[in-house]
Design a protein around this motif. Structure first.
Motif, PDB file in Angstrom:
ATOM      1  N   VAL A 250     -73.983  27.715 -13.384  1.00 51.13           N
ATOM      2  CA  VAL A 250     -72.733  27.947 -14.104  1.00 51.13           C
ATOM      3  C   VAL A 250     -71.554  27.625 -13.200  1.00 51.13           C
ATOM      4  CG1 VAL A 250     -71.303  29.648 -15.295  1.00 51.13           C
ATOM      5  CG2 VAL A 250     -73.799  29.742 -15.506  1.00 51.13           C
ATOM      6  N   ARG A 251     -70.722  26.686 -13.608  1.00 50.22           N
ATOM      7  CA  ARG A 251     -69.470  26.424 -12.904  1.00 50.22           C
ATOM      8  C   ARG A 251     -68.448  27.434 -13.385  1.00 50.22           C
ATOM      9  NH1 ARG A 251     -68.776  21.576  -9.970  1.00 50.22           N
ATOM     10  NH2 ARG A 251     -66.758  22.490  -9.472  1.00 50.22           N
ATOM     11  N   VAL A 252     -68.116  28.381 -12.530  1.00 48.74           N
ATOM     12  CA  VAL A 252     -67.225  29.468 -12.916  1.00 48.74           C
ATOM     13  C   VAL A 252     -65.869  28.926 -13.364  1.00 48.74           C
ATOM     14  CG1 VAL A 252     -66.102  31.574 -12.093  1.00 48.74           C
ATOM     15  CG2 VAL A 252     -68.425  31.030 -11.352  1.00 48.74           C
ATOM     16  N   LYS A 253     -65.433  27.839 -12.771  1.00 50.17           N
ATOM     17  CA  LYS A 253     -64.125  27.256 -13.082  1.00 50.17           C
ATOM     18  C   LYS A 253     -63.990  26.917 -14.564  1.00 50.17           C
ATOM     19  CE  LYS A 253     -60.235  25.374 -11.354  1.00 50.17           C
ATOM     20  NZ  LYS A 253     -59.242  26.137 -10.588  1.00 50.17           N
ATOM     21  N   VAL A 287     -62.351  27.845  -7.227  1.00 49.25           N
ATOM     22  CA  VAL A 287     -61.799  29.096  -7.747  1.00 49.25           C
ATOM     23  C   VAL A 287     -60.994  29.738  -6.624  1.00 49.25           C
ATOM     24  CG1 VAL A 287     -62.334  31.399  -8.617  1.00 49.25           C
ATOM     25  CG2 VAL A 287     -63.662  29.439  -9.387  1.00 49.25           C
ATOM     26  N   GLU A 288     -59.696  29.941  -6.854  1.00 49.11           N
ATOM     27  CA  GLU A 288     -58.813  30.421  -5.790  1.00 49.11           C
ATOM     28  C   GLU A 288     -59.025  31.894  -5.468  1.00 49.11           C
ATOM     29  OE1 GLU A 288     -54.792  29.537  -6.740  1.00 49.11           O
ATOM     30  OE2 GLU A 288     -55.135  27.375  -6.951  1.00 49.11           O
ATOM     31  N   SER A 289     -59.166  32.723  -6.498  1.00 50.05           N
ATOM     32  CA  SER A 289     -59.282  34.155  -6.244  1.00 50.05           C
ATOM     33  C   SER A 289     -59.926  34.852  -7.427  1.00 50.05           C
ATOM     34  CB  SER A 289     -57.903  34.772  -5.976  1.00 50.05           C
ATOM     35  OG  SER A 289     -57.076  34.637  -7.130  1.00 50.05           O
ATOM     36  N   VAL A 290     -60.493  36.018  -7.151  1.00 49.97           N
ATOM     37  CA  VAL A 290     -61.026  36.886  -8.202  1.00 49.97           C
ATOM     38  C   VAL A 290     -60.509  38.293  -7.963  1.00 49.97           C
ATOM     39  CG1 VAL A 290     -63.124  35.503  -8.496  1.00 49.97           C
ATOM     40  CG2 VAL A 290     -63.152  37.438  -6.942  1.00 49.97           C
ATOM     41  N   GLY A 291     -60.340  39.028  -9.055  1.00 52.12           N
ATOM     42  CA  GLY A 291     -59.845  40.392  -8.949  1.00 52.12           C
ATOM     43  C   GLY A 291     -60.970  41.395  -8.778  1.00 52.12           C
ATOM     44  N   ASN A 317     -64.635  30.734  -1.377  1.00 58.43           N
ATOM     45  CA  ASN A 317     -63.719  30.783  -0.242  1.00 58.43           C
ATOM     46  C   ASN A 317     -63.751  32.198   0.342  1.00 58.43           C
ATOM     47  OD1 ASN A 317     -61.925  32.479  -1.696  1.00 58.43           O
ATOM     48  ND2 ASN A 317     -60.782  30.715  -2.499  1.00 58.43           N
ATOM     49  N   ASP A 318     -63.047  32.423   1.428  1.00 61.05           N
ATOM     50  CA  ASP A 318     -63.126  33.712   2.121  1.00 61.05           C
ATOM     51  C   ASP A 318     -62.652  34.864   1.246  1.00 61.05           C
ATOM     52  OD1 ASP A 318     -64.109  32.417   4.323  1.00 61.05           O
ATOM     53  OD2 ASP A 318     -62.203  32.375   5.412  1.00 61.05           O
ATOM     54  N   GLY A 319     -61.594  34.609   0.460  1.00 59.34           N
ATOM     55  CA  GLY A 319     -61.069  35.680  -0.383  1.00 59.34           C
ATOM     56  C   GLY A 319     -62.035  36.072  -1.487  1.00 59.34           C
ATOM     57  N   VAL A 320     -62.632  35.088  -2.130  1.00 61.15           N
ATOM     58  CA  VAL A 320     -63.600  35.361  -3.195  1.00 61.15           C
ATOM     59  C   VAL A 320     -64.829  36.059  -2.611  1.00 61.15           C
ATOM     60  CG1 VAL A 320     -65.166  34.282  -4.864  1.00 61.15           C
ATOM     61  CG2 VAL A 320     -62.811  33.454  -4.654  1.00 61.15           C
ATOM     62  N   ALA A 321     -65.302  35.581  -1.463  1.00 62.50           N
ATOM     63  CA  ALA A 321     -66.470  36.197  -0.826  1.00 62.50           C
ATOM     64  C   ALA A 321     -66.200  37.651  -0.467  1.00 62.50           C
ATOM     65  CB  ALA A 321     -66.866  35.405   0.419  1.00 62.50           C
ATOM     66  N   LEU A 322     -64.977  37.953  -0.027  1.00 64.68           N
ATOM     67  CA  LEU A 322     -64.614  39.337   0.320  1.00 64.68           C
ATOM     68  C   LEU A 322     -64.690  40.234  -0.902  1.00 64.68           C
ATOM     69  CD1 LEU A 322     -63.488  41.460   2.277  1.00 64.68           C
ATOM     70  CD2 LEU A 322     -61.185  40.666   1.664  1.00 64.68           C
ATOM     71  N   MET A 323     -64.116  39.793  -2.027  1.00 67.13           N
ATOM     72  CA  MET A 323     -64.119  40.622  -3.235  1.00 67.13           C
ATOM     73  C   MET A 323     -65.528  40.825  -3.775  1.00 67.13           C
ATOM     74  SD  MET A 323     -61.084  41.576  -3.554  1.00 67.13           S
ATOM     75  CE  MET A 323     -61.274  42.434  -5.112  1.00 67.13           C
TER      76      MET A 323
END
Length: 337
Positions: A250-253, A287-291, A317-323
């Protein structure tokens, strides 16, 4: 032509410039035996320009255009007719197998799902490429799925289609045809209801855009005539030991309506129907970011509700991986004492 003529024993770039095509195309024609050449001890190809010109003129990229009524149309008969009029002289067996699968699936899809009256088919059997266009005058693939699954819009229907196992006639179809076709060919282009979905398997990439094709659906595919990819290997990547369609990609974008994913409702749209699989790769490329709500709904709430499904997030990316990491680290309050 004299032995010392500058037009004898020239390199591939010179022939390409003379014929007005790319060196890559000349290389493929030479490999297919269309343009004669010799090979030096060092492995360089040498051409006679006069012979190359003659062979290039003789070469005929075979094209067939058909307009057929959908009622009673049999996809295997369409394939046989195309091969009779434009035989595949230079394609590998693997290329022919993939092209046959894709064309028959798409014709059958038009017959069974489009609701249209006629199909327009354009087939090109080139020395380097097999290409087909299958169009119908029905209601459009994304509208058909939107109605059948009660979705809010055509983009949501496109996103659902990309998961696989989506069909508007479950008693007659498994929902695998379009999914596997989009993965099997080198280039796939589906247009309907104002949307265009392009899948580039050479780069493992996709694109979304607008389409003016109407009415109905237009499906286009391309297969490299020299491909060595085997159809069974493509199937195997998404099936289990019992040959069941158990994996999805699945391409989340595709499910994004803004610049990021924030809400639980966005997560639920992404997750709809994924319980049908044993393993799902969620590709977060671009995908730039997720909440927090999105990540929690996918990787804690839904994952605990469906422990039989393995979710595999990739290209974060680092931000998505963190969330996502935070969501998976949160303990389930129901298990706490």
């Amino acid at each position: 032509m004299a032995e010392d003529s500058p037009l004898r024993n020239v390199r591939i770039g010179d022939v390409a410039r003379d014929l007005g095509v790319s060196p890559t195309y000349i290389r493929k024609l030479a490999d297919a035996g269309v343009i004669p050449h010799t090979v030096t001890v060092g492995g360089h190809r040498l051409f006679d320009v006069a012979e190359a010109r003659t062979a290039f003129r003789r070469r005929r990229d075979l094209r067939v255009e058909l307009e057929l009524p959908l009622a009673g149309l049999e996809e295997d008969k369409v394939w046989d007719r195309l091969q009779a009029q434009a035989p595949l002289r230079h394609a590998t067996k693997q290329a022919i197998d993939i092209a046959r699968y894709a064309l028959t699936e798409l014709v059958n899809n038009a017959v069974d799902h489009s609701g249209g009256v006629k199909a327009s088919i354009r087939w090109e059997a080139r020395a380097d490429l097999l290409r087909a266009e299958i169009g119908d005058d029905g209601i459009g693939a994304f509208e058909r799925i939107r109605i059948a699954r009660a979705l809010p819009d055509h983009r949501s229907a496109l996103a659902e289609l990309s998961k696989g196992k989506v069909t508007t006639q479950p008693d007659r179809h498994s929902g695998e045809g379009l999914f596997f076709t989009s993965r099997a060919v080198d280039h796939f282009d589906l247009q309907a209801n104002g949307l265009r979905w392009i899948v580039d398997n050479r780069r493992r990439d996709f694109a979304l855009g607008a389409s003016s094709y109407e009415p109905g659906t237009l499906a286009v595919f391309e297969v490299d005539a020299a491909t060595t990819r085997r159809l069974e290997d493509i199937f195997r990547a998404f099936t289990d030991e019992e040959l069941g369609f158990s994996r999805s990609y699945v391409r989340v974008k595709l499910f994004e309506h803004g610049s990021s994913f924030v809400s639980r409702s966005e997560a639920k749209r992404l997750l709809a129907g994924l319980e049908r699989f044993a393993e799902v790769e969620l590709d977060f490329n671009n995908v730039e970011s997720v909440g927090q709500g999105f990540a929690d709904e996918v990787f804690r709430v839904w994952a605990k509700r469906h422990p039989e499904v393995r979710l595999v997030p990739t290209h974060m990316n680092d931000g998505v991986a963190l969330m996502i990491g935070r969501a998976t680290a949160i303990p389930d309050e129901r298990t706490q004492t």
